[in-house]
Design a protein around this motif. Sequence first.
Motif, short mmCIF file in Angstrom:
data_model
loop_
_atom_site.label_atom_id
_atom_site.label_comp_id
_atom_site.label_asym_id
_atom_site.label_seq_id
_atom_site.Cartn_x
_atom_site.Cartn_y
_atom_site.Cartn_z
N VAL A 84 0.87 -1.18 0.00
CA VAL A 84 0.00 0.00 0.00
C VAL A 84 0.91 1.23 0.00
O VAL A 84 1.75 1.39 0.90
N LEU A 85 0.76 2.05 -1.02
CA LEU A 85 1.58 3.25 -1.17
C LEU A 85 0.69 4.47 -0.96
O LEU A 85 -0.34 4.63 -1.63
N ILE A 86 1.09 5.32 -0.01
CA ILE A 86 0.26 6.46 0.38
C ILE A 86 1.07 7.74 0.18
O ILE A 86 2.12 7.92 0.82
N PRO A 87 0.63 8.62 -0.71
CA PRO A 87 1.40 9.85 -0.92
C PRO A 87 1.37 10.75 0.31
O PRO A 87 0.36 10.84 0.99
N LYS A 103 -9.74 13.08 1.25
CA LYS A 103 -9.60 11.70 0.78
C LYS A 103 -8.95 11.68 -0.60
O LYS A 103 -9.03 12.64 -1.37
N LEU A 104 -8.31 10.56 -0.91
CA LEU A 104 -7.54 10.41 -2.14
C LEU A 104 -8.21 9.45 -3.11
O LEU A 104 -8.92 8.53 -2.69
N PRO A 105 -7.97 9.65 -4.41
CA PRO A 105 -8.38 8.60 -5.34
C PRO A 105 -7.56 7.34 -5.07
O PRO A 105 -6.38 7.42 -4.71
N GLY A 106 -8.19 6.18 -5.21
CA GLY A 106 -7.50 4.92 -4.96
C GLY A 106 -7.31 4.13 -6.23
O GLY A 106 -8.14 4.20 -7.14
N MET A 107 -6.21 3.38 -6.31
CA MET A 107 -5.92 2.58 -7.49
C MET A 107 -5.44 1.18 -7.10
O MET A 107 -4.58 1.03 -6.23
N LEU A 108 -6.02 0.17 -7.75
CA LEU A 108 -5.44 -1.16 -7.73
C LEU A 108 -4.34 -1.19 -8.77
O LEU A 108 -4.55 -0.78 -9.92
N ALA A 109 -3.16 -1.67 -8.42
CA ALA A 109 -2.05 -1.79 -9.35
C ALA A 109 -1.75 -3.28 -9.52
O ALA A 109 -1.23 -3.92 -8.59
N LEU A 110 -2.08 -3.83 -10.68
CA LEU A 110 -2.03 -5.27 -10.89
C LEU A 110 -0.89 -5.63 -11.84
O LEU A 110 -0.90 -5.27 -13.01
N HIS A 111 0.10 -6.32 -11.29
CA HIS A 111 1.29 -6.66 -12.07
C HIS A 111 1.02 -7.84 -13.00
O HIS A 111 0.09 -8.61 -12.82
N GLY A 112 1.89 -7.94 -14.00
CA GLY A 112 1.84 -9.08 -14.91
C GLY A 112 2.98 -10.04 -14.60
O GLY A 112 3.46 -10.14 -13.47
N HIS A 113 3.45 -10.76 -15.63
CA HIS A 113 4.52 -11.72 -15.43
C HIS A 113 5.82 -11.01 -15.06
O HIS A 113 6.14 -9.95 -15.60
N GLY A 114 6.55 -11.62 -14.16
CA GLY A 114 7.77 -11.03 -13.65
C GLY A 114 7.99 -11.53 -12.24
O GLY A 114 7.66 -12.68 -11.92
N GLN A 146 1.62 10.48 -8.13
CA GLN A 146 0.63 11.32 -8.78
C GLN A 146 -0.55 11.64 -7.86
O GLN A 146 -1.50 12.29 -8.27
N GLY A 147 -0.48 11.17 -6.60
CA GLY A 147 -1.51 11.54 -5.62
C GLY A 147 -2.56 10.50 -5.31
O GLY A 147 -3.58 10.81 -4.71
N HIS A 148 -2.31 9.22 -5.68
CA HIS A 148 -3.26 8.15 -5.38
C HIS A 148 -2.80 7.33 -4.18
O HIS A 148 -1.60 7.19 -3.95
N ILE A 149 -3.74 6.78 -3.44
CA ILE A 149 -3.41 5.68 -2.54
C ILE A 149 -3.51 4.42 -3.38
O ILE A 149 -4.52 4.19 -4.06
N VAL A 150 -2.46 3.62 -3.36
CA VAL A 150 -2.32 2.49 -4.28
C VAL A 150 -2.22 1.18 -3.52
O VAL A 150 -1.47 1.09 -2.53
N ALA A 151 -2.96 0.17 -3.97
CA ALA A 151 -2.87 -1.17 -3.42
C ALA A 151 -2.35 -2.10 -4.51
O ALA A 151 -2.99 -2.26 -5.56
N LEU A 205 -9.02 -2.04 -0.12
CA LEU A 205 -8.77 -0.63 -0.45
C LEU A 205 -9.97 0.24 -0.08
O LEU A 205 -9.81 1.36 0.42
N ALA A 206 -11.16 -0.29 -0.31
CA ALA A 206 -12.38 0.46 0.02
C ALA A 206 -12.53 0.70 1.52
O ALA A 206 -13.24 1.62 1.94
N MET A 207 -11.86 -0.13 2.33
CA MET A 207 -11.90 0.03 3.78
C MET A 207 -10.98 1.15 4.27
O MET A 207 -11.17 1.67 5.37
N ARG A 208 -10.00 1.49 3.48
CA ARG A 208 -9.00 2.46 3.91
C ARG A 208 -9.64 3.84 4.03
O ARG A 208 -10.29 4.33 3.11
N GLU A 209 -9.41 4.48 5.15
CA GLU A 209 -10.04 5.78 5.39
C GLU A 209 -9.49 6.85 4.46
O GLU A 209 -10.13 7.88 4.24
N GLU A 210 -8.30 6.60 3.86
CA GLU A 210 -7.73 7.61 2.97
C GLU A 210 -8.41 7.62 1.60
O GLU A 210 -8.26 8.58 0.84
N ALA A 211 -9.11 6.54 1.23
CA ALA A 211 -9.61 6.38 -0.14
C ALA A 211 -11.00 6.97 -0.31
O ALA A 211 -11.90 6.74 0.51
#
Length: 350
Positions: A84-87, A103-114, A146-151, A205-211
Motif C-alpha cells: 500500500v503506497l500512500i502519498p 480523501k484520495l483517489p485509490g488505485m489497484l495496481a495489478l502486475h503481470g509476469h515477472g 501522482q496523488g493516489h493511494i495504491v494497493a 482498499l475500500a476500507m481504507r479511510e484515505e480512499a
Amino acid sequence: MWNPDNFMETLYERSASARKKQTELGREERKSLLKEHLRTALVPFEEMRAPLDPILLERTEYDDYVRERVEIGTVTGLRMPVYVLIPKESRRTWELPGNSSGKLPGMLALHGHGYGSREVAGFAPDGTMSVKKGGHNRFALELARQGHIVAAPEMIGFGDRRLLRDTVPGKERSSCNSLTGQLLMHGMSLAGLRVYEAIRTLDYLAMREEADPRAIGCMGFSGGALLAAYAAAIDERINAAVLCGFTSTYKGSILSINHCIDNYIPGVLDYAELPDWIGLIAPRPLFVESGENDPIFPAGAVREAVGILRKIYRDEGAEHRLQSDIFPGAHEVSGRNIYPWLRSTWQSLE
C-alpha cells in the motif's frame, strides 16, 4: 496434412456463430448475460471467501510517500501480501471535487509476469530499491507520486506466492502452469482465482479511510491488465480502468501466439471476443495503452480492438470516456498519457 491448424480455425468459426446469436440480444440483456458468465468463474472462490483480517507487516516512510505491506485473507487457506503506497502531503497537489475531507483517489495496481508486486512498487527482485524501471515502469510507485493511494497485491503464482517447488534455486519460475493445471482438475481457473483476489484487494482498499469511494480505479499491465479488465467488467465500484499491453482480440493475440496458460478461460469464446468482454466496463472511463512494436499484443489487433470498443462506447453514449495511446515502444508501460488522463477523470467527478 496432419497439422491441427484447420481444426482450430473451425472451432473458432463455430464459436463465432454462437457469438453472433448473442449480438441479436438487446444491449442491456447481452451485458447482463456476459457479466453473469464472468461471475460464474468466480463462484467457487466466493464460496470459499475468507475474512480480510488485515495485518500490517511493515511500514516505511520516504520523502514523498509511505509504503506499507499488509497481509489480507482472500479465500480459505490463502493469505495475500499487498503493498500500500500512500502519498505524503507534499504530493497531494490537487483535490477531488466536492471532497472536503482530504480523501484520495485509490488505485489497484495489478502486475503481470515477472517477479511480482515488488516490480510495480519500485523494488529489485531481492527487495532492494531498484533504479531500473523495467517493463512495468514501476507504475504503482508513479501512481502514488501522482496523488493516489495504491494497493498492489502479490498475485498467486508469482514472487512470494509461488509453489515451493518453483522457488528452488536454479529452477525458479512462475507457478502459472502448475496452478492452472491443478485448478482445472477442480473445475476452476487460475484467471478466475486471480480476478477474485483482485476484487478482494478492492474490498480492502475500500476500507481504507484515505480512499474516496467515488474515485477507485485499477491499472494493470499484460497479465495484470487481463485481471483489471475482468475485475472492472463485473465490479462497478471500479470507476475507471487503465489497461496496458493487453487490449487486443483473442484471434489476434491469445490464439495466435504462444502465451502463458493463465490467459485462457474455458468457454469465453462461445460468448464474446475479448473487446466485447472489455466493453462491459462501458460507460465508465477506460484508457487503453499499447506499444507499436509489442510482439505479444500486435498493434494491428490492438487497433481492431479499440475500434470495436469505440462502437460499444458510442452506443453507450460515452465515447468521450474511452481514450487510447499506441506509443513508440514494445511490451511495456509508457504512462505518457495515462497519468494526465487519470487526473482529468477524477477532477471531472460530479
